[in-house]
Design a protein around this motif. Structure first.
Motif, PDB file in Angstrom:
ATOM      1  N   LEU A   1       0.846  -1.324  -0.007  1.00  0.00           N
ATOM      2  CA  LEU A   1      -0.075  -0.014  -0.029  1.00  0.00           C
ATOM      3  C   LEU A   1       0.844   1.432   0.078  1.00  0.00           C
ATOM      4  N   CYS A   2       2.070   1.395   0.817  1.00  0.00           N
ATOM      5  CA  CYS A   2       2.934   2.369   0.888  1.00  0.00           C
ATOM      6  C   CYS A   2       3.530   2.581  -0.575  1.00  0.00           C
ATOM      7  N   ILE A   3       3.632   1.522  -1.308  1.00  0.00           N
ATOM      8  CA  ILE A   3       4.154   1.537  -2.659  1.00  0.00           C
ATOM      9  C   ILE A   3       3.150   2.305  -3.540  1.00  0.00           C
ATOM     10  N   ALA A   4       2.014   1.715  -3.359  1.00  0.00           N
ATOM     11  CA  ALA A   4       0.723   2.451  -4.150  1.00  0.00           C
ATOM     12  C   ALA A   4       0.874   3.905  -3.931  1.00  0.00           C
ATOM     13  N   ARG A   5       0.805   4.131  -2.823  1.00  0.00           N
ATOM     14  CA  ARG A   5       0.752   5.684  -2.251  1.00  0.00           C
ATOM     15  C   ARG A   5       2.015   6.303  -2.984  1.00  0.00           C
ATOM     16  N   ALA A   6       3.134   5.626  -3.063  1.00  0.00           N
ATOM     17  CA  ALA A   6       4.190   6.791  -3.676  1.00  0.00           C
ATOM     18  C   ALA A   6       4.070   6.697  -5.115  1.00  0.00           C
ATOM     19  N   ILE A   7       3.631   5.823  -5.883  1.00  0.00           N
ATOM     20  CA  ILE A   7       3.508   5.857  -7.156  1.00  0.00           C
ATOM     21  C   ILE A   7       2.253   6.511  -7.772  1.00  0.00           C
ATOM     22  N   ALA A   8       1.035   6.694  -6.816  1.00  0.00           N
ATOM     23  CA  ALA A   8       0.258   7.641  -7.330  1.00  0.00           C
ATOM     24  C   ALA A   8       0.264   8.875  -7.886  1.00  0.00           C
ATOM     25  N   ASN A   9       1.484   9.463  -7.631  1.00  0.00           N
ATOM     26  CA  ASN A   9       1.826  10.799  -8.101  1.00  0.00           C
ATOM     27  C   ASN A   9       2.717  10.579  -9.360  1.00  0.00           C
TER      28      ASN A   9
END
Length: 264
Positions: A169-177
């Motif tokens: 999830l933290c990786i998903a948050r990082a790639i959202a931008n």
């Protein structure tokens, strides 16, 4: 944090997407990095290895200026991402961190829903359109290989996920931008072997779209996931080469001793 103003720009090649030039770093009066020069290629995985205290995490955190938060920290030299100095006084740090995402050693989901974790940075930037946010959530969670596991509970608390799911999830948050670079600081150190394997598989997939730098103490992990490896010792870059060369045919005796487990 004191810095020497830098405004340099270059036109990088794919083999010089991140350029670290004559880079020194100090915490107060203590120098921890010494005259580092590294060219990091685009859309590959580069591993930083070395014993604890060798400066690899300090260098990683310099790339998105996380070290700005440390009183008395200062540097000389330069780091450029896609030709632009990260220390350019005209560059906003928030803007830099959109381009250079980070995943930490310990997963740090916000005490919010899975959905709100992914879109947090977009909401901060004033992007609140539901259709756009829904699309980003699905795309980012798919990119982090988490969508199928959570698509039916997007509005449940992220704190209810397993450790491996939280890190994805933290990786998903990082790639959202849609950053250009993802920094990973020991992203698997708190995970079991199965979750570690999932993260490593994900890293292989993500390098098709992102330039990835990973700090790891795990020699086998560095050998499995990275295209290039940099070995550091006492703040110095000892050797930097293709990963196969570092592990199978190192040029420096210190590198050979470390990767074979004779010290460190």
């Amino acid at each position: 944090m004191e810095t020497k103003p830098t405004t340099s720009t270059t036109t990088p090649s794919d083999d010089q997407f991140i350029q670290i030039d004559n880079f020194d770093f100090h915490y107060g009066t203590k120098q921890v990095l010494f005259n580092l020069n590294i060219d990091i290629p685009k859309e590959q995985v580069t591993a930083f290895i070395g014993p604890s205290g060798c400066g690899k995490s300090t260098l990683l955190r310099s790339i998105n200026r996380m070290n700005d938060l440390v009183d008395g920290a200062h540097h000389s030299g330069d780091i450029r991402v896609n030709g632009q100095s990260v220390f350019n006084p005209l560059l906003e740090v928030i803007s830099l961190r959109k381009r250079v995402g980070m995943v930490f050693q310990k997963s740090n989901p916000f005490p919010k829903s899975i959905y709100e974790n992914v879109v947090y940075s977009l909401r901060v930037a004033g992007r609140n359109g539901k259709e756009q946010l829904d699309e980003v959530v699905e795309t980012s969670l798919k990119g982090a290989a988490l969508w199928e596991e959570v698509k039916d509970r997007l509005h449940d608390s992220a704190l209810g996920l397993s450790g491996g799911q939280m890190q994805r999830l933290c990786i998903a948050r990082a790639i959202a931008n849609k950053p250009e670079v993802i920094l990973m600081d020991e992203p698997c150190s708190a995970l079991d072997p199965i979750a570690t394997g999932r993260i490593e598989e994900l890293i292989h997939e993500l390098k098709n779209d992102f330039t990835i730098l990973i700090v790891t103490h795990n020699m086998q992990q560095a050998a499995r996931v990275s295209d290039r490896t940099a070995f550091f010792y006492l703040g110095n870059l000892i050797e930097y080469n293709k990963t196969d060369e570092i592990f199978m045919n190192p040029k420096e005796t210190q590198t050979e001793a470390y990767v074979t487990g004779r010290f460190g």
